[in-house]
Design a protein around this motif. Sequence first.
Motif, PDB file in Angstrom:
ATOM      1  N   UNK A 172       0.812  -1.229   0.000  1.00 51.39           N
ATOM      2  CA  UNK A 172       0.000   0.000   0.000  1.00 51.39           C
ATOM      3  C   UNK A 172       0.840   1.271   0.000  1.00 51.39           C
ATOM      4  N   UNK A 173       0.139   2.416   0.041  1.00 52.78           N
ATOM      5  CA  UNK A 173       0.819   3.703   0.161  1.00 52.78           C
ATOM      6  C   UNK A 173       1.668   3.709   1.427  1.00 52.78           C
ATOM      7  N   UNK A 174       2.775   4.405   1.390  1.00 55.33           N
ATOM      8  CA  UNK A 174       3.754   4.291   2.465  1.00 55.33           C
ATOM      9  C   UNK A 174       3.813   5.461   3.411  1.00 55.33           C
ATOM     10  N   UNK A 175       4.985   6.075   3.519  1.00 54.75           N
ATOM     11  CA  UNK A 175       5.254   7.106   4.521  1.00 54.75           C
ATOM     12  C   UNK A 175       4.586   8.412   4.116  1.00 54.75           C
ATOM     13  N   UNK A 176       3.960   9.068   5.101  1.00 50.64           N
ATOM     14  CA  UNK A 176       3.330  10.364   4.860  1.00 50.64           C
ATOM     15  C   UNK A 176       3.980  11.479   5.670  1.00 50.64           C
ATOM     16  N   UNK A 177       4.520  11.189   6.846  1.00 45.43           N
ATOM     17  CA  UNK A 177       5.156  12.219   7.676  1.00 45.43           C
ATOM     18  C   UNK A 177       6.216  11.573   8.554  1.00 45.43           C
ATOM     19  N   UNK A 284       0.392  14.691  10.258  1.00 47.75           N
ATOM     20  CA  UNK A 284       1.089  15.661  11.112  1.00 47.75           C
ATOM     21  C   UNK A 284       1.635  14.948  12.349  1.00 47.75           C
ATOM     22  N   UNK A 285       2.904  15.244  12.673  1.00 48.59           N
ATOM     23  CA  UNK A 285       3.601  14.670  13.827  1.00 48.59           C
ATOM     24  C   UNK A 285       4.433  15.751  14.493  1.00 48.59           C
ATOM     25  N   UNK A 286       4.525  15.737  15.817  1.00 49.01           N
ATOM     26  CA  UNK A 286       5.394  16.691  16.503  1.00 49.01           C
ATOM     27  C   UNK A 286       5.672  16.206  17.923  1.00 49.01           C
ATOM     28  N   UNK A 287       6.954  16.213  18.330  1.00 47.07           N
ATOM     29  CA  UNK A 287       7.360  15.884  19.691  1.00 47.07           C
ATOM     30  C   UNK A 287       7.408  17.150  20.526  1.00 47.07           C
ATOM     31  N   UNK A 288       7.105  17.012  21.816  1.00 41.26           N
ATOM     32  CA  UNK A 288       7.250  18.139  22.735  1.00 41.26           C
ATOM     33  C   UNK A 288       8.724  18.383  23.023  1.00 41.26           C
ATOM     34  N   UNK A 289       9.029  19.568  23.537  1.00 46.20           N
ATOM     35  CA  UNK A 289      10.421  19.955  23.746  1.00 46.20           C
ATOM     36  C   UNK A 289      11.134  19.071  24.756  1.00 46.20           C
TER      37      UNK A 289
END
Length: 408
Positions: A172-177, A284-289
Amino acid sequence: MASCVQHRLVVRDASSLQVRQLYTCLDQIQYIEWSSDSLFILCAMYKRGIVQVWSLEQPDWHCKIDEGSAGLVASCWSPDGRHILNTTEFHLRITVWSLCTKSVSYIKYPKACQQGVVFTKDGRYMAVAERRDCKDFISIFVCSNWQLLRYKLLLYSLDGRLLSSYRAYEWPLGIKSVAWSPSSQFLAIGSFDEKVRILNHVTWKKITEFEHPATIASKKTIVYKEVEKSPSVETEKLFFPPTRALASSLFSTQSKYEISQVPVSLQYIKPVADRANPKMGVGMLAFSADNCFLATKNDNIPNAVWIWDIRKLKLLVVLEQLCPIQCFQWDPRQPRLALCTGTSRVYLWSPAGCVAVQVPGEGDFQIVSLSWHSSGDSMVLLSKDNFCVCYLEREEPQSPENEEQRPN
């Protein structure tokens, strides 16, 4: 201009129709095609399973491709004019022959259809209709190496060494973010299958994966739901005509969060299958500081933000908004997440709770993006045509309307 008569190929000048070259093939020609740069021409003899290639610049040079017992039903050039694609009988495979390196590549299971192979305009990719296990597939190949375009993550060191490669699934479709943690200890990979996979920096192996189901059933997960309400106005204070401030307050709505009781069903949008760039997967992906939290958004559930506890590797909080999430970003100094939904409000979450803040100002200021200052004391809020700066105070007395919601 090229034409064929029985087993002979005649090349004429297009303006004067004078014969420029005359080539003799091994059998009756059934198909001819110029290369993209008009330097070569192929002649296909399907009955004998042979393709012969001739050069206009070097008349003495020629190439013979024999498919043997596999047979031949179709032949064509690749966009670069240096590779020939032959389809064997019964559509068992497509053979890619290189005129430059004399290498051969094979593509299995092509479907027998009118147009089963098509290239992108820039010639970088090729789409092939395939028939495998009684099912139809469209496979994308890279024309530089004729390899299948796969879900694959490659990790390199600064000196160019390949450290590792990772692939979670095949077709299938792979990596998006993709997002690094600030400490570089973790790498989060968001995929089209609505999952996030966490890799460690030592072995580059998967630690865990996070799913994004449409129903939140765990009692250990807190679900904050945004609700709107109209402000109450005492009847004795109403008079006609109302003041501008009073009229504005009568038609405005205030937003706050309420804690929903699980199980909670989130709004799930099924992607449209016949449209390009489907709204699906973790975009969308984001880690905290402080590396303690990870915020994600699954495009199939556009109104929700998922906050994961990286220390315990479990889902901690889900923020369910009234409108689709446009942007979110962590405070660079502390675990505090800011997000916007295309309205005139900015939303803040921290481990202490969450709050919705109305941006003051005239007109409808629809926030579509935001960015924190490096100090964490302010942020820029952007609409399509304007921007404003939002300053946050360190300690602020909480009013009943903007009081942060905390779980009991």
